[in-house]
Design an enzyme around this catalytic site. Sequence first.
Site, short mmCIF file in Angstrom:
data_model
loop_
_atom_site.label_atom_id
_atom_site.label_comp_id
_atom_site.label_asym_id
_atom_site.label_seq_id
_atom_site.Cartn_x
_atom_site.Cartn_y
_atom_site.Cartn_z
N ASP A 79 2.54 19.69 12.07
CA ASP A 79 4.24 20.00 12.14
C ASP A 79 4.15 19.86 13.53
O ASP A 79 3.48 20.45 14.97
CB ASP A 79 5.08 21.00 11.26
CG ASP A 79 4.53 22.17 12.05
OD1 ASP A 79 3.68 22.60 11.92
OD2 ASP A 79 5.38 22.79 11.81
N GLU A 144 3.76 25.22 10.60
CA GLU A 144 3.63 25.67 11.71
C GLU A 144 4.57 26.50 12.98
O GLU A 144 4.83 27.08 12.99
CB GLU A 144 2.06 25.60 12.35
CG GLU A 144 0.94 27.24 13.03
CD GLU A 144 2.07 27.22 14.56
OE1 GLU A 144 1.35 27.83 15.34
OE2 GLU A 144 2.94 25.49 15.22
N GLU A 145 4.82 25.32 13.03
CA GLU A 145 6.09 25.72 14.36
C GLU A 145 6.60 26.12 13.77
O GLU A 145 7.63 26.74 15.19
CB GLU A 145 6.14 24.03 15.16
CG GLU A 145 5.55 23.26 15.51
CD GLU A 145 4.54 23.88 16.82
OE1 GLU A 145 5.58 24.66 17.10
OE2 GLU A 145 4.11 23.26 17.39
#
Length: 396
Positions: A79, A144-145
């Site tokens: 992502d 993850e972001e």
Amino acid sequence: MAFADILKKAESQKREIADFLAEIVSIRSPSCGESLVVERICEKMREAGFDEVRVDGLGSAIGMIGSGKRKIAIDAHIDTVGEGDRSLWKFDPFDGHLKDGKVWGRGAADQKGGAAAMVYAGKLIKDLSLEGDFTLCCTATVMEEDCDGLCWKYLIEEEGFCPDVCVITEPTGLNIYRGQRGRMEIEAEVKGVSAHGSAPERGDNAIYKMAPLILEIEKLNGRLRGDAFLGKGTVVMSDIRSAAPSLCSVADSCTVYLDRRLTAGETKETALAEIESVFKRAKGLVRVPVYEEASYTGRVYSMEKYYPSWVVPENHPAVVAAQDAHRSLFGSNAKVGRWTFSTNGVSICGMHNIPCVGFGPGFEEQAHAPNEWAPIDHLWKAAAFYAAFPGCLLKK
């Protein structure tokens, strides 16, 4: 294992790896919206000859090679953040392309470059028959972001996957990293009493109550402890908002958002205590938010926004094996360091004590920056490293 053969084969595929990175950079994949890029990566893993390819319940792509005793993971989140201020870009951020020896576009360095190199490492292992007494799991992970480590918390706690070692492919400039500061997000709110703006003396303005506390947070940042390896802890006020019955009213609440970076020895409890001491006199409410967004699969998997620091000793077998792989492939000793930012290692190592070592194409400074790029030469060299690492680790 013939390191020269790995290097030669990887270099012969450098244009393929670069083209693949440009392709997946061109597929928009914000957190919770990664389905199309996951689908493409799964296709590429199958083309590369992975023994098993699947998508987990949260939406991450999982590619397996081998069935040996040693369990090794290689992780790349796929992502990306958004483009930010479009006027700062000299090209379309989602037009992945090759120019001047680089792949350009949002996510080229952070961190689809690691994903592309990881997939081609699997191809190298298959093409050169590098399988051994190990099971390799390549994970192209989601979200993850928005919430670093959530994808791996899911893999470990819900699917029971616990590798012996994980290689994190976040950008390191082809150096070896062995740790990072942790972080946490903190909300702090003070209450007031609303009144008409024409008679502010009738109310208790929450914004005014917050103002001196903001200065105290700034002073707190200067007092936070440091660490010789991880660096200093920090606190940044990243957002402020207020509420009132109308824009011609005294504010009855004011909330700030804090980004707290945690060095060695700092914990959720110690960091919260510091913030609570600042807000105590204003009877403020201090809390750690919980991430509760639905993944593109529709699965909601909650996680408190606390991400602990982690460090792997320099003499750990995973770090030594990484140094051996680098030296054997490239004829030089890699610099051993740590990330400034946070990675999925907060969950893998910070929460679950699974040793992590970092090696990735691209440079940390390119993360979240306009006109993002990754060197093509980093991509094939990273693929060679990931292919060589399992064999080096088996010798430790």
